[in-house]
Design an enzyme around this catalytic site. Sequence first.
Site, PDB file in Angstrom:
ATOM      1  N   GLY A 282      -6.644  -4.620  -2.819  1.00 41.68           N
ATOM      2  CA  GLY A 282      -5.426  -4.255  -3.535  1.00 41.68           C
ATOM      3  C   GLY A 282      -5.174  -5.141  -4.733  1.00 41.68           C
TER       4      GLY A 282
ATOM      5  N   LEU B  78      -4.660  -4.032  -7.641  1.00 38.61           N
ATOM      6  CA  LEU B  78      -5.719  -3.442  -8.475  1.00 38.61           C
ATOM      7  C   LEU B  78      -5.509  -3.769  -9.948  1.00 38.61           C
ATOM      8  CD1 LEU B  78      -6.101   0.052  -6.766  1.00 38.61           C
ATOM      9  CD2 LEU B  78      -7.232  -2.109  -6.215  1.00 38.61           C
TER      10      LEU B  78
ATOM     11  N   GLU C   4      -7.872  -4.020 -14.061  1.00 46.17           N
ATOM     12  CA  GLU C   4      -8.810  -3.255 -14.883  1.00 46.17           C
ATOM     13  C   GLU C   4     -10.238  -3.286 -14.325  1.00 46.17           C
ATOM     14  OE1 GLU C   4      -7.964  -1.096 -17.334  1.00 46.17           O
ATOM     15  OE2 GLU C   4      -6.001  -1.605 -16.518  1.00 46.17           O
ATOM     16  N   GLY C   5     -10.588  -4.386 -13.637  1.00 44.19           N
ATOM     17  CA  GLY C   5     -11.913  -4.451 -13.019  1.00 44.19           C
ATOM     18  C   GLY C   5     -12.058  -3.363 -11.960  1.00 44.19           C
ATOM     19  N   HIS C   6     -11.007  -3.181 -11.151  1.00 44.41           N
ATOM     20  CA  HIS C   6     -11.034  -2.117 -10.140  1.00 44.41           C
ATOM     21  C   HIS C   6     -11.043  -0.735 -10.820  1.00 44.41           C
ATOM     22  CE1 HIS C   6      -9.003  -5.372  -7.650  1.00 44.41           C
ATOM     23  NE2 HIS C   6     -10.041  -5.051  -6.917  1.00 44.41           N
TER      24      HIS C   6
ATOM     25  N   GLN D 165     -11.792 -13.170   5.902  1.00 43.47           N
ATOM     26  CA  GLN D 165     -12.608 -13.760   4.831  1.00 43.47           C
ATOM     27  C   GLN D 165     -11.890 -14.911   4.130  1.00 43.47           C
ATOM     28  OE1 GLN D 165     -12.783  -9.820   2.696  1.00 43.47           O
ATOM     29  NE2 GLN D 165     -12.738 -11.114   0.876  1.00 43.47           N
TER      30      GLN D 165
ATOM     31  N   LYS E  70     -18.632  -9.520 -10.783  1.00 35.67           N
ATOM     32  CA  LYS E  70     -18.004 -10.847 -10.740  1.00 35.67           C
ATOM     33  C   LYS E  70     -18.294 -11.508  -9.391  1.00 35.67           C
ATOM     34  CE  LYS E  70     -13.545 -11.584 -10.117  1.00 35.67           C
ATOM     35  NZ  LYS E  70     -13.572 -12.542  -8.986  1.00 35.67           N
TER      36      LYS E  70
ATOM     37  N   VAL F  35     -15.370  -6.734 -15.870  1.00 36.42           N
ATOM     38  CA  VAL F  35     -14.468  -6.441 -16.996  1.00 36.42           C
ATOM     39  C   VAL F  35     -13.800  -7.754 -17.397  1.00 36.42           C
ATOM     40  CG1 VAL F  35     -12.474  -5.087 -17.764  1.00 36.42           C
ATOM     41  CG2 VAL F  35     -14.087  -4.112 -16.132  1.00 36.42           C
TER      42      VAL F  35
ATOM     43  N   SER G  58      -7.697 -10.677  -9.539  1.00 40.05           N
ATOM     44  CA  SER G  58      -6.320 -10.617  -9.016  1.00 40.05           C
ATOM     45  C   SER G  58      -5.666 -11.987  -9.077  1.00 40.05           C
ATOM     46  CB  SER G  58      -6.336 -10.153  -7.566  1.00 40.05           C
ATOM     47  OG  SER G  58      -7.093  -8.992  -7.441  1.00 40.05           O
TER      48      SER G  58
END
Length: 286
Positions: free
Chosen positions: A33, A35, A37-39, A63, A151, A178, A188
């Site tokens: 979540g 979210l 621009e990469g998503h 994680q 990334k 991005v 994020s």
Amino acid sequence: MALAVATSIAGAREAMGAARRGGLSSGLVPTMGALHEGHRKLIQVAREECDWLAVSIFVNPTQFGPEEDFDTYPRDLDSDLAMCRQSGVDLVFQPVRAEIYPATHRTFVEVETVTSHLCGRFRPGHFRGVATIVLKLLNILGPDRAYFGEKDAQQTVVVRQLVKDLNLPVVVRQVPTVRESDGLAISSRNRHLGPQERRAAAVLFRVLKEIRTLVLQGGRDAARVRRSGLRLLSRETRVQVEYLELVDPETMQPVSEVRGPVRAAAAIRVGGVRLIDNLLCEAADR
Ligand code: PAF
């Protein structure tokens, strides 16, 4: 098609089953979540390649280490749903923790070797959590393709290894990073940077580009190239380096001599914020 939201495993499976029965090819973009621009790019690429597309949103507790930012990890469901709607996503799967990890949950997945350096070394248990949740999501939904961002290149290598070793019928796709106009990889966690920290953070990509230049110019001694990078990073006083390594892009093991493509990968802390980035460096004349 309107965006559907499933919060139960049964609901997600039902939506996926309907797509499969309709003969549609399917994709999954797993996310935590918040979210950005990469998503959006991941979703765009997936949208072009698949007839039916699911995005999962789940901040996966396994994680995160005990001292890490699970509690403060950004969460913004309304804007996530708006992006998914705008981007033509078919299903958002937003499972609840109690169903993913009930009190009786006992099984975790350990991917060896490719997790021994970089983030695997500095975040013990991180990739165990990633491999476990990704396997669970793939088992729940069974997509034809799954999409990950460059990334987190080590994450993609871990997932590829998992898929190969456990014979999972899914194609793993990696989508380019991005970046902001100064090169900072969109993440994020960037939203936790103050203005001065944000400016300082741009050094990360500058250093990776410098390393790529050195490699393209024929730099073969990885330790020397690495030292040049560390020197540049040390000029930025707000930045603490966690690691900076040149690794084999397939195995994620550090190299001593640059003989083929290498990935320069780094993790830094700026203020309290941990940032990672990497760049593939391919020498022209080998
Ligand atoms: O890259 C991420 O956001 C997470 O590690 C993933 C793949 C969604 C697993 O929780």
